[in-house]
Design a protein around this motif. Structure first.
Motif, mmCIF file in Angstrom:
data_model
loop_
_atom_site.group_PDB
_atom_site.id
_atom_site.type_symbol
_atom_site.label_atom_id
_atom_site.label_comp_id
_atom_site.label_asym_id
_atom_site.label_seq_id
_atom_site.Cartn_x
_atom_site.Cartn_y
_atom_site.Cartn_z
ATOM 1 N N THR A 139 52.951 11.475 41.617
ATOM 2 C CA THR A 139 52.713 10.567 40.493
ATOM 3 C C THR A 139 51.988 9.299 40.950
ATOM 4 O OG1 THR A 139 54.931 9.605 40.716
ATOM 5 C CG2 THR A 139 54.679 11.407 39.155
ATOM 6 N N GLU A 140 52.375 8.777 42.132
ATOM 7 C CA GLU A 140 51.707 7.573 42.642
ATOM 8 C C GLU A 140 50.216 7.832 42.866
ATOM 9 O OE1 GLU A 140 53.016 4.401 43.597
ATOM 10 O OE2 GLU A 140 54.839 4.963 42.517
ATOM 11 N N GLU B 106 48.343 8.566 39.399
ATOM 12 C CA GLU B 106 48.166 7.346 38.601
ATOM 13 C C GLU B 106 47.049 6.472 39.172
ATOM 14 O OE1 GLU B 106 51.061 4.872 35.828
ATOM 15 O OE2 GLU B 106 51.831 5.256 37.828
ATOM 16 N N ARG C 95 51.104 12.123 29.237
ATOM 17 C CA ARG C 95 50.798 10.806 28.682
ATOM 18 C C ARG C 95 49.294 10.563 28.633
ATOM 19 N NH1 ARG C 95 55.134 9.058 31.889
ATOM 20 N NH2 ARG C 95 53.772 7.937 33.338
ATOM 21 N N TRP C 96 48.577 11.108 29.615
ATOM 22 C CA TRP C 96 47.132 10.942 29.659
ATOM 23 C C TRP C 96 46.396 12.083 28.938
ATOM 24 C CZ3 TRP C 96 43.947 7.197 32.143
ATOM 25 C CH2 TRP C 96 44.644 6.156 32.756
ATOM 26 N N LEU D 270 53.381 12.467 33.455
ATOM 27 C CA LEU D 270 52.228 11.582 33.579
ATOM 28 C C LEU D 270 50.976 12.247 33.014
ATOM 29 C CD1 LEU D 270 50.928 8.980 34.588
ATOM 30 C CD2 LEU D 270 50.756 10.023 36.869
ATOM 31 N N ASP E 220 43.783 5.402 37.124
ATOM 32 C CA ASP E 220 43.491 3.982 36.911
ATOM 33 C C ASP E 220 42.121 3.598 37.468
ATOM 34 O OD1 ASP E 220 45.902 3.599 35.638
ATOM 35 O OD2 ASP E 220 46.931 2.795 37.408
#
Length: 307
Positions: A13-14, A17, A53-54, A50, A21
């Protein structure tokens, strides 16, 4: 860049993301299905959530070499595959579907500590440094050419959890740096020296059981390597399993039979093996019935031996 992402749990996830971003185009995310294995959920975070959500298309699978998935990836014409905590072997045929192939992020200084649980093994072995490596995904696991590395120190009282927290942010920063280098044409890969490679297996209960015949240093390192939320290092005392959550080398020179319990002015001490001073100061323990408690509270009698 157009990236197909493979990842799982907090590391995944890190990394994902950070890529999102940074504005990279990610048309597909591949992750492992949810697991009931506690070892898979120590640092729980959902790559699937994640991606949802995107609004990124998602595939859940244990292995990612099936012809159907390969065809789907090929149709996307990706520039790159990025792997972060992808836990199964990925065929080079899959990586060949991307223009730049695949890169993986691994929390060790390759070629040493390839394989599983590299942070825990490094702390248990008394290493003074570890790090994160970005390398090319090739046929042999964790042996692909290295693009980037960053060193992280391991201090004498650091636990595996401390090192996890210290290495985790590097997954995001190194992933971005690696993708940028590939996009700009400045990436330079260095082949690993396979003769220096070490490969470690998954840790299980046998790796967590304390052998009191070992020196103080080794047992202290094991306790640090199995810090919460990892399953704790343990022994048995008076017929019950006892987890050792915190310890340090005793400040004075205690000697005697390994496994012997002593109550001293310094605190609760267990004797370990030679050579050198044998005292390990036990600070915090836990049983199946009782969570973490001071050792002095548990050892009321201060006599006997650990098994």
């Amino acid at each position: 860049m157009r990236i197909v992402f493979f990842g799982f749990q907090r590391w995944g996830t890190e990394t994902l993301e950070a890529l999102l971003d940074s504005g990279h185009d990610i048309p597909l995310v591949v992750t492992h299905p949810p697991s009931r294995n506690p070892a898979d959920n120590l640092w729980a975070a959902s790559v699937a959530d994640l991606a949802e959500r995107w609004r990124i298309p998602l595939v859940e699978c244990r292995y990612a070499n099936a012809p159907e998935l390969c065809a789907r990836i090929a149709a996307l014409q990706p520039d790159l595959l990025v792997l972060s905590n992808w836990r199964t072997w990925l065929s080079p045929k899959v990586c060949d579907l991307a223009r730049h192939g695949g890169i993986n992020l691994h929390d060790a200084l390759l070629p040493r500590y390839g394989g599983f649980a590299p942070i825990n093994w490094a702390v248990a072995n008394g290493e003074t440094q570890t790090g994160v490596t970005v390398h090319r995904v090739e046929d042999e696991l964790d042996l692909g050419a290295i693009l980037l590395q960053e060193i992280v120190p391991i201090h004498p009282r650091d636990t595996a959890t401390d090192i996890f927290q210290r290495t985790l942010p590097l997954f995001a920063s190194l992933a971005i740096a690696a993708v940028d280098a590939l996009a700009q044409g400045t990436a330079r890969f260095t082949a690993q020296d396979a003769s220096q490679a070490t490969f470690f297996h998954k840790r299980g209960e046998r790796e967590m059981r304390i052998d009191w015949s070992l020196p103080v240093r080794d047992i202290h390192n094991l306790i640090r390597a199995q810090s919460p939320p990892y399953p704790a290092a343990f022994s048995t005392f008076a017929g019950q399993r006892l987890e050792l959550l915190g310890a340090s080398p005793a400040p004075r020179d205690y000697r005697g039979t390994p496994g012997r319990l002593l109550c001293t002015a310094d605190g609760v001490v267990v004797l370990c093996g030679p050579p050198g001073p044998q005292g390990l100061l036990i600070e915090t323990v836990a049983t199946e019935q009782h969570p973490a408690m001071p050792a002095r509270q548990f050892f009321a009698g201060c006599s006997g031996y650990f098994d």
